[in-house]
Design an enzyme around this catalytic site. Structure first.
Site, short mmCIF file in Angstrom:
data_model
loop_
_atom_site.label_atom_id
_atom_site.label_comp_id
_atom_site.label_asym_id
_atom_site.label_seq_id
_atom_site.Cartn_x
_atom_site.Cartn_y
_atom_site.Cartn_z
CB CYS A 155 -5.57 -11.36 -14.71
SG CYS A 155 -5.20 -12.37 -13.25
CB SER A 208 -0.91 0.02 1.24
OG SER A 208 -1.61 1.24 1.31
NE ARG A 239 -3.56 -7.43 -2.98
CZ ARG A 239 -4.77 -7.91 -3.28
NH1 ARG A 239 -5.32 -7.66 -4.45
NH2 ARG A 239 -5.45 -8.63 -2.40
CB THR A 275 -4.73 1.07 6.66
OG1 THR A 275 -4.01 0.84 5.44
CG2 THR A 275 -4.14 0.20 7.75
CB CYS A 326 -0.71 -8.72 -16.44
SG CYS A 326 0.39 -9.59 -15.30
CB CYS A 346 -1.76 -7.20 -8.76
SG CYS A 346 -2.18 -7.49 -10.50
CB CYS A 371 1.33 -14.44 -10.39
SG CYS A 371 -0.22 -13.78 -9.77
#
Length: 567
Positions: A542, A73, A325, A361, A512, A539, A536
């Site tokens: 996709c 984050s 992410r 958060t 991606c 995130c 990968c």
């Protein structure tokens, strides 16, 4: 750690009716995900036990190789929920130590940065690494008696004969790509909530944005329909942490931007946060309802860093880490009913991000605390988990997201109308406008046909400020066991070559941020989709953006994926 979990399970017994016998472990509460929401829930549960002089066994499962490994984050942290959870945290040695010192807001054109009045109020907030913060939270949870197991991916929801959720199962490990068992094979473990008469079994899902189990629960139990009703909408955040030159480092400095390099129809913006130790967190967030299939969010980020006002800060610096992410942007309109038979959904799995604040958060933590309080009353006092939903609607989360509800959908009308409507909402209505805007079509439906756009020619990376994907992937420390069944599954294997490539020019090769998907030419000269699952970053872009929703993201072997430490 796997041997520890197996040893703990010894003697409890085996479940039946599976491909291989699975050991079963019994807990009063099973929490899936060691992020801010899951750990806040676990801590709050144990605090309530301590205050009531009782005890509940609490287990937290985390698919990352260690706590924080999958937590990313760009974080300006609002401590409101932490003040409630651990009031004396400022007296401890925590990774929350850089208060916001300045707050700037820029409108970028190609070569200029225009300073605008900042719409953010970050006084009293902190610039932090969320990855480091959850490691600290995990230590606090363990001090209270919570069992935290990193490296275990919850892959299956368990039900009883009445279709009440009883817990989760971790995936089998040591399975080869062809489905055969390797020498390292070990069956998964079932983690079940204890059954208490008139109480039930408690499983809290805190998987983060687009959690695979959470999405199944939301869909199967129609929780969005029984909640606020609208679909979720998402953005993709791409981030780097740099070590910059001493003279350019301003601890606590916060800069947000809008405008270039994104076009006027694409919602998004960037951030630059100065941490301590000469570190700078820099990132670009792109809403996934963008229309142009030729857009590459990764390349837009590399392009953004070349802006004169940004490059000046980065010149002479070194990249420490890279990651990506997705994040929920649906806000108030998209909140599902978070309660299902046998448990609840908490944190970003339910979608409590405050979009105009760019913060989630504190709301994720508060939702975990509210769920913990309802869980405690359910298990100890015979109440109902519906209390979580009721208290959520009475909490400051609900009030905060209600006030912020019209900012994100305002940009469905374009950048300039969005800015105007947002200003009206903030300065005139102050979040109390007599209307609630709706979101547009789902993100995957927003992608235009390739024939409506021209390909975008992105600049070649210079290797100093901008970088190619393999270089960035190396900095993410992402790693997966190569010989395992693919965790990225095509519902229909013919769709990429039959639909995505001819109609949308193969957008999966661009949306991606890890180049998991690429079209390669086979021996017949035809282009075929090749999936590099080992790249990968988890995130989930996709799973969200594929035009035909043909890609299903599932968990790989536990411990696989990125290895974030300063994100």
């Amino acid at each position: 750690m796997q041997r520890v979990l197996r040893a703990a399970a010894a003697g409890i017994g085996h479940a039946s009716g599976h491909r291989a016998p699975r050991e079963a472990m019994s807990y009063d509460v099973v929490v899936v995900g060691a992020g801010p929401a899951g750990l806040a829930a676990a801590i709050r549960l144990k605090q309530l036990c301590r205050d009531a002089d009782t005890d509940l066994s609490v287990c937290v499962l985390e698919k990352g190789s260690e706590v924080g490994a999958h937590v990313l984050s760009g974080n300006v942290f609002e401590p409101r929920a932490l003040d409630e959870l651990i009031p004396k945290w400022r007296q401890e040695d925590t990774p929350i130590r850089v208060p916001v010192s300045s707050d700037k807001f820029w409108l970028l054109t190609k070569n200029k940065a225009w300073t605008l009045p900042s719409p953010f109020d970050n006084k009293g907030n902190y610039v932090i690494s969320l990855s480091q913060m959850v490691r600290w939270m995990a230590s606090k949870a363990e001090e209270l008696g919570v069992e935290v197991y990193p490296g275990f991916a919850a892959s299956e929801i368990l039900y009883d004969e009445n279709q009440i959720v009883t817990g989760v199962a971790t995936n089998d490990v040591g399975i080869a790509k062809d489905g055969s068992k390797r020498e390292t094979f070990q069956p998964g473990v079932e983690l079940r909530g204890d059954y208490l008469e008139n109480a039930g079994r408690m499983t809290l899902l805190a998987e983060g944005c687009r959690g695979s189990l959470s999405e199944k629960i939301i869909r199967n139990h129609k929780l969005r329909e029984s909640g606020q009703g609208q679909h979720q909408t998402y953005a993709l955040g791409i981030k780097e942490v740099w070590e910059i030159e001493e003279g350019k480092h301003k601890p606590g400095s916060v800069i947000h931007t809008v405008g270039w390099p994104l076009d006027s129809k694409t919602y998004g913006g960037s951030f630059m946060y100065h941490l301590d130790d000469r570190q700078l967190a820099i990132g670009l967030v792109v809403a996934l309802n963008y229309q142009n299939p030729f857009m590459s969010p990764y390349d837009e980020f590399q392009k953004f860093k070349q802006h004169p006002a940004v490059r000046t800060i980065l010149d002479g610096g070194t990249v420490l880490q890279y990651g990506a992410r997705t994040l929920n942007e649906g806000g108030f309109q998209s909140i599902p009913n978070p309660v299902f038979p046998g448990g609840a959904i908490i944190g970003c799995s339910a979608g409590f991000l405050n979009v105009p604040k760019i913060k989630g958060t504190h709301t994720a933590m508060k939702s975990g605390m509210l769920a913990a309080e309802a869980t405690f009353k359910t298990l100890v006092e015979g109440s109902s988990m519906e209390l979580y939903w009721e208290n959520l609607k009475k909490s400051w989360i609900w009030e905060e997201l209600y006030i912020a509800r019209n900012y994100r959908p305002a940009f469905e009308y374009g950048f300039i109308p969005g800015i105007a409507l947002s200003a009206l909402e903030r300065y005139v209505f102050k979040g109390k406008s007599p209307f609630t805007l709706k979101h547009g079509i789902p993100d995957h439906e927003a992608t235009d046909m390739a024939s409506l756009h021209s390909p975008i020619q992105y600049p070649k990376p210079d290797g100093q400020i901008s970088f190619d994907v393999p270089t960035s992937l190396y900095r993410s420390s992402t790693n997966h066991e190569h010989d395992q069944p693919p965790h990225l599954r095509l519902r229909d294997p013919t769709v990429p070559e039959r639909v995505n490539l001819p109609l949308y020019a193969g957008p999966e090769s661009r949306y991606c941020p890890a180049r998991v998907y690429e079209y390669v030419t086979d021996e017949k000269g035809d282009q075929k989709l090749h999936i590099n699952a080992q790249n990968c970053l988890h995130c989930k872009a996709c799973d969200i953006k594929d035009p035909k929703q043909n890609i299903e993201w599932t968990v790989p072997e536990g411990g696989g994926g990125p290895g974030y430490t300063v994100m």
